[in-house]
Every structure is written in C-alpha cells, then in structure tokens.
Design an enzyme around this catalytic site. Sequence first.
Site, PDB file in Angstrom:
ATOM      1  N   LYS A   1      -2.370  -1.604  -3.877  1.00  0.00           N
ATOM      2  CA  LYS A   1      -3.342  -0.260  -3.699  1.00  0.00           C
ATOM      3  C   LYS A   1      -2.270   1.013  -3.943  1.00  0.00           C
ATOM      4  O   LYS A   1      -1.234   0.981  -3.089  1.00  0.00           O
ATOM      5  CB  LYS A   1      -3.808  -0.297  -2.312  1.00  0.00           C
ATOM      6  CG  LYS A   1      -4.687   0.916  -2.057  1.00  0.00           C
ATOM      7  CD  LYS A   1      -5.466   0.818  -0.888  1.00  0.00           C
ATOM      8  CE  LYS A   1      -6.252   1.973  -0.556  1.00  0.00           C
ATOM      9  NZ  LYS A   1      -6.641   2.174   0.768  1.00  0.00           N
TER      10      LYS A   1
ATOM     11  N   LYS B   1       0.852  -1.229   0.039  1.00  0.00           N
ATOM     12  CA  LYS B   1       0.038   0.190  -0.085  1.00  0.00           C
ATOM     13  C   LYS B   1       1.024   1.214   0.030  1.00  0.00           C
ATOM     14  O   LYS B   1       1.817   1.502   0.704  1.00  0.00           O
ATOM     15  CB  LYS B   1      -0.872   0.032   1.280  1.00  0.00           C
ATOM     16  CG  LYS B   1      -1.862   1.069   1.438  1.00  0.00           C
ATOM     17  CD  LYS B   1      -2.755   1.155   2.463  1.00  0.00           C
ATOM     18  CE  LYS B   1      -3.504   2.249   2.472  1.00  0.00           C
ATOM     19  NZ  LYS B   1      -4.503   2.251   3.592  1.00  0.00           N
TER      20      LYS B   1
ATOM     21  N   LYS C   1       1.345   9.891   5.609  1.00  0.00           N
ATOM     22  CA  LYS C   1       1.403   8.709   6.006  1.00  0.00           C
ATOM     23  C   LYS C   1       2.840   7.957   5.409  1.00  0.00           C
ATOM     24  O   LYS C   1       2.936   6.770   5.622  1.00  0.00           O
ATOM     25  CB  LYS C   1       0.150   7.956   5.611  1.00  0.00           C
ATOM     26  CG  LYS C   1      -1.220   8.229   6.145  1.00  0.00           C
ATOM     27  CD  LYS C   1      -2.240   7.606   6.064  1.00  0.00           C
ATOM     28  CE  LYS C   1      -3.470   7.974   6.604  1.00  0.00           C
ATOM     29  NZ  LYS C   1      -4.807   7.145   6.527  1.00  0.00           N
TER      30      LYS C   1
ATOM     31  N   GLU D   1       7.426  -6.558   0.859  1.00  0.00           N
ATOM     32  CA  GLU D   1       6.451  -6.360   1.607  1.00  0.00           C
ATOM     33  C   GLU D   1       5.441  -7.594   1.491  1.00  0.00           C
ATOM     34  O   GLU D   1       4.878  -8.207   2.513  1.00  0.00           O
ATOM     35  CB  GLU D   1       5.472  -5.046   1.367  1.00  0.00           C
ATOM     36  CG  GLU D   1       6.092  -3.901   2.115  1.00  0.00           C
ATOM     37  CD  GLU D   1       5.641  -3.971   3.284  1.00  0.00           C
ATOM     38  OE1 GLU D   1       5.257  -4.542   3.748  1.00  0.00           O
ATOM     39  OE2 GLU D   1       6.225  -2.582   3.970  1.00  0.00           O
TER      40      GLU D   1
ATOM     41  N   TYR E   1     -15.386   1.175  -6.582  1.00  0.00           N
ATOM     42  CA  TYR E   1     -16.601   1.803  -6.310  1.00  0.00           C
ATOM     43  C   TYR E   1     -17.768   1.834  -7.368  1.00  0.00           C
ATOM     44  O   TYR E   1     -18.776   2.064  -7.106  1.00  0.00           O
ATOM     45  CB  TYR E   1     -16.492   3.328  -5.779  1.00  0.00           C
ATOM     46  CG  TYR E   1     -15.416   3.629  -4.619  1.00  0.00           C
ATOM     47  CD1 TYR E   1     -16.016   3.223  -3.434  1.00  0.00           C
ATOM     48  CD2 TYR E   1     -14.133   4.044  -4.774  1.00  0.00           C
ATOM     49  CE1 TYR E   1     -15.136   3.446  -2.091  1.00  0.00           C
ATOM     50  CE2 TYR E   1     -13.202   3.806  -3.778  1.00  0.00           C
ATOM     51  CZ  TYR E   1     -13.867   3.587  -2.619  1.00  0.00           C
ATOM     52  OH  TYR E   1     -13.005   3.606  -1.410  1.00  0.00           O
TER      53      TYR E   1
ATOM     54  N   ARG F   1     -10.742   9.957   2.326  1.00  0.00           N
ATOM     55  CA  ARG F   1     -10.527  10.781   3.518  1.00  0.00           C
ATOM     56  C   ARG F   1     -11.712  11.529   3.729  1.00  0.00           C
ATOM     57  O   ARG F   1     -11.914  11.846   5.192  1.00  0.00           O
ATOM     58  CB  ARG F   1      -8.896  11.267   3.724  1.00  0.00           C
ATOM     59  CG  ARG F   1      -8.109  10.047   3.601  1.00  0.00           C
ATOM     60  CD  ARG F   1      -6.492  10.740   3.726  1.00  0.00           C
ATOM     61  NE  ARG F   1      -5.614   9.746   3.527  1.00  0.00           N
ATOM     62  CZ  ARG F   1      -4.321   9.888   3.182  1.00  0.00           C
ATOM     63  NH1 ARG F   1      -3.792  11.002   3.003  1.00  0.00           N
ATOM     64  NH2 ARG F   1      -3.446   8.708   2.988  1.00  0.00           N
TER      65      ARG F   1
ATOM     66  N   SER G   1     -10.232   5.900  -4.308  1.00  0.00           N
ATOM     67  CA  SER G   1     -11.306   7.095  -4.322  1.00  0.00           C
ATOM     68  C   SER G   1     -10.958   7.872  -5.456  1.00  0.00           C
ATOM     69  O   SER G   1     -11.630   8.390  -6.340  1.00  0.00           O
ATOM     70  CB  SER G   1     -11.351   7.587  -3.060  1.00  0.00           C
ATOM     71  OG  SER G   1     -10.311   7.830  -2.720  1.00  0.00           O
TER      72      SER G   1
HETATM   73  C1  PBG Z   1      -7.360   3.179   5.685  1.00  0.00           C
HETATM   74  C2  PBG Z   1      -7.668   3.183   4.312  1.00  0.00           C
HETATM   75  C3  PBG Z   1      -7.530   4.301   3.402  1.00  0.00           C
HETATM   76  C4  PBG Z   1      -8.093   3.694   2.207  1.00  0.00           C
HETATM   77  C5  PBG Z   1      -8.518   2.432   2.582  1.00  0.00           C
HETATM   78  N1  PBG Z   1      -8.474   2.215   3.869  1.00  0.00           N
HETATM   79  C6  PBG Z   1      -6.884   5.548   3.453  1.00  0.00           C
HETATM   80  C7  PBG Z   1      -5.442   5.804   3.786  1.00  0.00           C
HETATM   81  O1  PBG Z   1      -4.794   4.855   4.095  1.00  0.00           O
HETATM   82  O2  PBG Z   1      -5.305   7.251   4.160  1.00  0.00           O
HETATM   83  C8  PBG Z   1      -8.137   4.118   0.862  1.00  0.00           C
HETATM   84  C9  PBG Z   1      -9.414   3.947  -0.135  1.00  0.00           C
HETATM   85  C10 PBG Z   1      -9.677   4.801  -1.133  1.00  0.00           C
HETATM   86  O3  PBG Z   1      -8.952   5.934  -1.399  1.00  0.00           O
HETATM   87  O4  PBG Z   1     -10.594   4.641  -2.039  1.00  0.00           O
HETATM   88  N2  PBG Z   1      -6.470   2.927   6.394  1.00  0.00           N
END
Ligand code: PBG
Length: 336
Positions: free
Chosen positions: A258, A203, A227, A243, A322, A213, A284
Amino acid sequence: MANNNYTGASFPLTRMRRNRLKDWSRRLIKEHTLTVNDLIWPIFVTANKKTEISSMPGIYRIPLKEISNYVKKAQNIGIPAIALFPETDPNLKDDIGSEALNNNNLICEATRLIKNNCKSIGIITDVALDPYTNHGHDGIIEKDEILNDETLEILGQQALNQASAGADIIAPSDMMDGRVQHIRKLLDKNNFKNVQIMSYAAKYASNFYGPFRNAIGSDKNLSKKSKKSYQMDYSNSDEAIREVQLDINEGADLIMIKPGMPYLDIIYKIKSELKMPTYAYQVSGEYSMIKNAINSNYLSKNTIIEALTCFKRAGADGILTYFALEAAMMLKDEKY
Ligand code: PBG
C-alpha cells in the site's frame, strides 16, 4: 535486449501485430484477466446519516441501518470480501483510542449486522488506532514518540474485539513491529485459530492517503504530523522485502502492499520473491485522481479496469479498491 532472441526472426517474418489483429486472437493471447474474484471493497461506516465524502466523489459513509443492504450489493455480484472503516464520533476519541475496544463500536456493530444478513461475503476489519485517537496516530504516544510495545497491547485487544464480533480477516494497518505475531498468538489462545490475518506488510508513509483521513475524520487531528516514524519511506524497496518476510514469519496468511499504482514495482518484487497471496490497496488518493478525471471527462471510465488489470499484471492476487462495485458491474456487463 542482449541475447534475447526468443521471439524468433525479425521483421518482416515476425509481425507482432498479426496476433493483435482480431478480437478472438487478442482474447487468446491475453496474459492477465481481472475478475470479480480479485476485488475487495473498502466501506466507511458512520453512526450519522449517509454523507458523501467530499474528497472521494461517489463514495459515502454508510449508516449502520443501511450497511447490510449496501454489502448485499457486493455479495450479489460476487465480490469475495469487504473491508470496514469507521467514522468515529469525535467525542468518543481519546489519547489511547479506547473506543477501539468497545464491543459495541461501529465496526463490531457493522460486522454483526453483515454476518447476520450477508452470509457468504468475507469481512475484513482494520486494526490500528487512528480512527479512535484524538491525535490521529495509529499508536499511543508519549511526548513525540509513537510507542511500539505499549501499542501492541491495545491492538491485540482490538483484534480480539473484532474477531468476537465475527470478523473473518484481521488486517493490522498500523506498522508497529511485532504486531502480527502478537495478534496471532492472542487469536489462537482465544479460540480464533481460523481467523485469518491480512497484514498491511509494506505500508508506506504516503501522501495518497489524504482523502481517507478526511473520510474517517482523522485529518484535522493529524494535521501536519506525519506517520514517518512507523510507515515506510517511499524511497525504499529492499526494506519492503524485509517487512513482508517478517510478517510471514510472524504468521500472516495474506500480505498487502500500500499504496497501489505508484508501487507496482514493489508488488512485482514481493510476489516474485516471496510467493505469498499478495494484495494491493488502490488507496483513496488514487481513487480520487481517477474518479475526478472521469467526472471531468479527462479520462474514460475504462481507466478503472485498466488500472485494476495492471495490478494483476504486476503480480497482485487481488485489489482493495473503492471502485470494486463499479468495476464488478463493468466486468459483468462487459462494458469497458
Ligand atoms: C489506518 C489506515 C489508513 C488507510 C487504511 N488504514 C490511513 C493511514 O495510514 O493514515 C489508508 C486507506 C486509503 O487511503 O484509502 N491506519
């Protein structure tokens, strides 16, 4: 293309267009096909009324009382699984994300409702603290550091809480080291040996998560903080193999990469090298780009099926998107 003459003789004997001329022939030579079985639908749950997420047109935060009927639509069309995310009341947020451990929190309530009313769909729940912390980070913090081992303790309890409510798949999305092993051991010890783990294994610290968010209400808390001390640097790809390999060793059943579309090379590499059930998350920001362009008539709706099929071509066994319901309807009606 040195030494690569397997396509045989060249033009005019070889005409690549011959196979493409008729629809039946195009169908015959198709290498990858998207089906409803490839789709996982992320859903936002709220304690408030139904609201559209402004940064994700067409996507709503769903109130608990509507959640079963909403998920039924997915079950009826044959979507195999959904993934739940909560919009937590800001008053319930604290610095260690305690609400994650409340067995009546939104995710647990939604899971129980869906389990009772939609018996044949898989439920994936996200393990990470960001929907519950007042700082918006996935772990607990001390000064500026996101603590790893201390966070594991809470994540393990969060996973147990979700499994007790009936989650089928626990999906750790926090990128702490060692969390898959920690969660697997706890699940096994507590009689949840058949609960699967889908790890967000590679990720990346990505700008494409912005609208998510906003959807769960962690954007304001996080503001300019990043992050990057736990999610991966988007410049790296060998690191993704390490990983994912670690998560496999720790007991992950399914692994996820992701974001999705800008990371197809990572999906390809991981699927080719590690041969695991591999999932992509079309996040998203990717949804928003495509949806807004469709709404503005800059792109055709068929772009949805194209983008999702490309994940399959890259090697994904499935896609969190989505667009899942919309795509499933397009596939069913063969309208694309
Ligand atoms: C939470 C999480 C995130 C997403 C899924 N689980 C956001 C992040 O890591 O800040 C992102 C999903 C998306 O953007 O559709 N840890």
